[in-house]
Design a protein around this motif. Structure first.
Motif, PDB file in Angstrom:
ATOM      1  N   THR A 110       0.733  -1.020   0.089  1.00  0.00           N
ATOM      2  CA  THR A 110      -0.039   0.020  -0.191  1.00  0.00           C
ATOM      3  C   THR A 110       0.876   1.360  -0.053  1.00  0.00           C
ATOM      4  N   ASN A 111       2.209   1.135   0.563  1.00  0.00           N
ATOM      5  CA  ASN A 111       3.042   2.401   0.701  1.00  0.00           C
ATOM      6  C   ASN A 111       3.661   2.561  -0.560  1.00  0.00           C
ATOM      7  N   ASP A 112       3.360   1.561  -1.791  1.00  0.00           N
ATOM      8  CA  ASP A 112       4.043   1.798  -2.928  1.00  0.00           C
ATOM      9  C   ASP A 112       2.991   2.503  -3.920  1.00  0.00           C
ATOM     10  N   ILE A 113       1.826   2.743  -3.512  1.00  0.00           N
ATOM     11  CA  ILE A 113       0.737   3.275  -4.528  1.00  0.00           C
ATOM     12  C   ILE A 113       0.322   4.687  -4.030  1.00  0.00           C
ATOM     13  N   THR A 114       0.209   5.305  -5.114  1.00  0.00           N
ATOM     14  CA  THR A 114      -0.307   7.092  -4.973  1.00  0.00           C
ATOM     15  C   THR A 114      -1.642   6.935  -5.736  1.00  0.00           C
ATOM     16  N   ALA A 115      -2.956   7.103  -4.823  1.00  0.00           N
ATOM     17  CA  ALA A 115      -4.190   6.980  -5.762  1.00  0.00           C
ATOM     18  C   ALA A 115      -4.557   8.490  -5.912  1.00  0.00           C
ATOM     19  N   GLY A 160      -8.034  10.779  -8.190  1.00  0.00           N
ATOM     20  CA  GLY A 160      -8.990  10.829  -9.380  1.00  0.00           C
ATOM     21  C   GLY A 160     -10.401   9.959  -8.743  1.00  0.00           C
ATOM     22  N   CYS A 161     -10.637  10.105  -7.474  1.00  0.00           N
ATOM     23  CA  CYS A 161     -11.772   9.272  -7.061  1.00  0.00           C
ATOM     24  C   CYS A 161     -12.899   9.772  -7.633  1.00  0.00           C
ATOM     25  N   ASP A 162     -13.667   9.140  -8.606  1.00  0.00           N
ATOM     26  CA  ASP A 162     -14.755   9.689  -9.221  1.00  0.00           C
ATOM     27  C   ASP A 162     -15.788   8.651  -9.626  1.00  0.00           C
ATOM     28  N   TYR A 163     -17.022   9.480  -9.995  1.00  0.00           N
ATOM     29  CA  TYR A 163     -18.066   8.637 -10.934  1.00  0.00           C
ATOM     30  C   TYR A 163     -18.445   9.098 -11.697  1.00  0.00           C
ATOM     31  N   ASP A 164     -18.500   8.380 -13.142  1.00  0.00           N
ATOM     32  CA  ASP A 164     -18.724   8.906 -14.407  1.00  0.00           C
ATOM     33  C   ASP A 164     -19.981   8.543 -14.683  1.00  0.00           C
ATOM     34  N   GLU A 165     -20.997   9.378 -14.901  1.00  0.00           N
ATOM     35  CA  GLU A 165     -22.521   9.284 -15.153  1.00  0.00           C
ATOM     36  C   GLU A 165     -22.676   8.896 -16.478  1.00  0.00           C
ATOM     37  N   SER A 166     -21.784   9.122 -17.448  1.00  0.00           N
ATOM     38  CA  SER A 166     -22.303   8.708 -18.754  1.00  0.00           C
ATOM     39  C   SER A 166     -21.762   6.835 -18.885  1.00  0.00           C
ATOM     40  N   THR A 167     -20.879   6.529 -18.114  1.00  0.00           N
ATOM     41  CA  THR A 167     -20.728   5.099 -18.350  1.00  0.00           C
ATOM     42  C   THR A 167     -20.865   4.517 -17.000  1.00  0.00           C
ATOM     43  N   HIS A 168     -21.580   5.242 -16.231  1.00  0.00           N
ATOM     44  CA  HIS A 168     -22.092   4.578 -14.917  1.00  0.00           C
ATOM     45  C   HIS A 168     -21.102   3.714 -14.272  1.00  0.00           C
ATOM     46  N   SER A 169     -19.812   4.324 -14.129  1.00  0.00           N
ATOM     47  CA  SER A 169     -18.910   3.688 -13.463  1.00  0.00           C
ATOM     48  C   SER A 169     -18.001   4.490 -12.373  1.00  0.00           C
ATOM     49  N   PHE A 170     -17.668   3.731 -11.156  1.00  0.00           N
ATOM     50  CA  PHE A 170     -16.622   4.214 -10.627  1.00  0.00           C
ATOM     51  C   PHE A 170     -15.259   4.387 -11.053  1.00  0.00           C
ATOM     52  N   GLN A 171     -14.274   5.114 -10.732  1.00  0.00           N
ATOM     53  CA  GLN A 171     -13.108   5.476 -11.300  1.00  0.00           C
ATOM     54  C   GLN A 171     -12.254   5.761 -10.264  1.00  0.00           C
ATOM     55  N   TYR A 172     -10.823   5.212 -10.389  1.00  0.00           N
ATOM     56  CA  TYR A 172      -9.845   5.534  -9.555  1.00  0.00           C
ATOM     57  C   TYR A 172      -8.629   5.371 -10.266  1.00  0.00           C
ATOM     58  N   THR A 173      -7.711   6.411 -10.049  1.00  0.00           N
ATOM     59  CA  THR A 173      -6.265   5.853 -10.797  1.00  0.00           C
ATOM     60  C   THR A 173      -5.232   5.749  -9.666  1.00  0.00           C
ATOM     61  N   LEU A 174      -4.276   4.535  -9.902  1.00  0.00           N
ATOM     62  CA  LEU A 174      -3.201   4.195  -9.173  1.00  0.00           C
ATOM     63  C   LEU A 174      -2.322   4.484  -9.810  1.00  0.00           C
ATOM     64  N   ASP A 175      -1.145   5.074  -9.198  1.00  0.00           N
ATOM     65  CA  ASP A 175       0.131   5.135  -9.532  1.00  0.00           C
ATOM     66  C   ASP A 175       0.941   4.406  -8.604  1.00  0.00           C
ATOM     67  N   LEU A 176       1.695   3.329  -9.388  1.00  0.00           N
ATOM     68  CA  LEU A 176       2.478   2.259  -8.516  1.00  0.00           C
ATOM     69  C   LEU A 176       3.856   2.179  -8.910  1.00  0.00           C
ATOM     70  N   ARG A 177       4.704   2.393  -7.821  1.00  0.00           N
ATOM     71  CA  ARG A 177       6.189   2.629  -7.904  1.00  0.00           C
ATOM     72  C   ARG A 177       6.646   1.438  -7.142  1.00  0.00           C
ATOM     73  N   ASN A 178       7.771   0.591  -7.864  1.00  0.00           N
ATOM     74  CA  ASN A 178       8.183  -0.737  -7.210  1.00  0.00           C
ATOM     75  C   ASN A 178       9.695  -0.078  -6.660  1.00  0.00           C
ATOM     76  N   PRO A 179       9.776  -0.037  -5.077  1.00  0.00           N
ATOM     77  CA  PRO A 179      11.036   0.542  -4.603  1.00  0.00           C
ATOM     78  C   PRO A 179      12.008  -0.680  -4.537  1.00  0.00           C
ATOM     79  N   GLU A 180      11.740  -1.965  -4.547  1.00  0.00           N
ATOM     80  CA  GLU A 180      12.613  -3.076  -4.329  1.00  0.00           C
ATOM     81  C   GLU A 180      13.619  -3.307  -5.359  1.00  0.00           C
ATOM     82  N   THR A 181      14.744  -4.029  -5.006  1.00  0.00           N
ATOM     83  CA  THR A 181      15.796  -4.292  -5.831  1.00  0.00           C
ATOM     84  C   THR A 181      15.478  -5.540  -6.649  1.00  0.00           C
ATOM     85  N   GLN A 182      14.288  -6.107  -6.800  1.00  0.00           N
ATOM     86  CA  GLN A 182      13.719  -7.034  -7.747  1.00  0.00           C
ATOM     87  C   GLN A 182      12.311  -6.883  -8.238  1.00  0.00           C
ATOM     88  N   SER A 183      12.125  -7.661  -9.452  1.00  0.00           N
ATOM     89  CA  SER A 183      10.715  -7.317  -9.853  1.00  0.00           C
ATOM     90  C   SER A 183       9.703  -7.831  -8.843  1.00  0.00           C
TER      91      SER A 183
END
Length: 186
Positions: free
Chosen positions: A93-98, A100-123
């Motif tokens: 959870t500390n590797d994620i910055t979220a 754009g928490c939103d609801y789009d009425e045209s598509t009837h969908s909840f939206q959320y954007t996650l920026d994920l960065r891996n700080p580890e020394t391996q994949s």
């Protein structure tokens, strides 16, 4: 004639004449020679090959000569080294910055954007759960699940979406409820 008889008896006693073929001592022992030699002593074989060496060397070595280079066996030493596996925090959870928490009425969908960065020394592989909750009652309005692999030191952007038709104005919250990460095998 008397001298002649004594000489003859002496000669008979010396040569053993008159004893041939008879046994003494009650039939025990005795020697009867055979062959053409009669009473002549035995002689060695006469048909030996000529030119054979007569001496045997006496200065033969008794052990391994010291000037020989005799290889010695040495057990191989293992060439591997053990290193402990790298440590990592399994809570991603500390590797994620979220944003754009939103609801789009045209598509009837909840939206959320996650920026994920891996700080580890391996994949690392991430398993992420996102939920949208009704702010007034705490009930679940929608959820999404994301599974992604991110290389060491790299970043990735994910779009979380959950479809739901809302009939009235609703206040909601977006949150990452879990983000489990573990080393990727690829």
């Amino acid at each position: 004639m008397r001298i002649f008889a004594v000489a003859l008896v002496g000669l008979i006693a010396l040569t053993g004449c008159g004893k041939k073929g008879r046994s003494h001592d009650g039939g025990l022992g005795g020697f009867v020679s055979g062959g053409s030699g009669g009473d002549n002593p035995a002689s060695g074989p006469t048909d030996l090959p000529s030119g054979l060496p007569t001496g045997v060397p006496t200065d033969l070595p008794s052990g391994v000569p010291s000037d020989l280079d005799v290889p010695s066996y040495e057990a191989p030493t293992p060439s591997y080294t053990y290193s402990a596996p790298p440590t990592y925090n399994s809570n991603g959870t500390n590797d994620i910055t979220a944003t754009g928490c939103d609801y789009d009425e045209s598509t009837h969908s909840f939206q959320y954007t996650l920026d994920l960065r891996n700080p580890e020394t391996q994949s690392m592989h991430y398993s992420i759960t996102i939920e949208w909750e009704n702010q007034s009652g705490g009930s679940l309005l929608g959820s999404d699940y994301k599974s992604v692999t991110v290389a060491s030191g790299s970043s990735q952007t994910l779009s979380a979406t959950s479809y739901r038709y809302l009939t009235e104005q609703t206040s909601f919250t977006c949150k990452v409820t879990s983000a489990l990460k573990y080393p990727s095998s690829t």
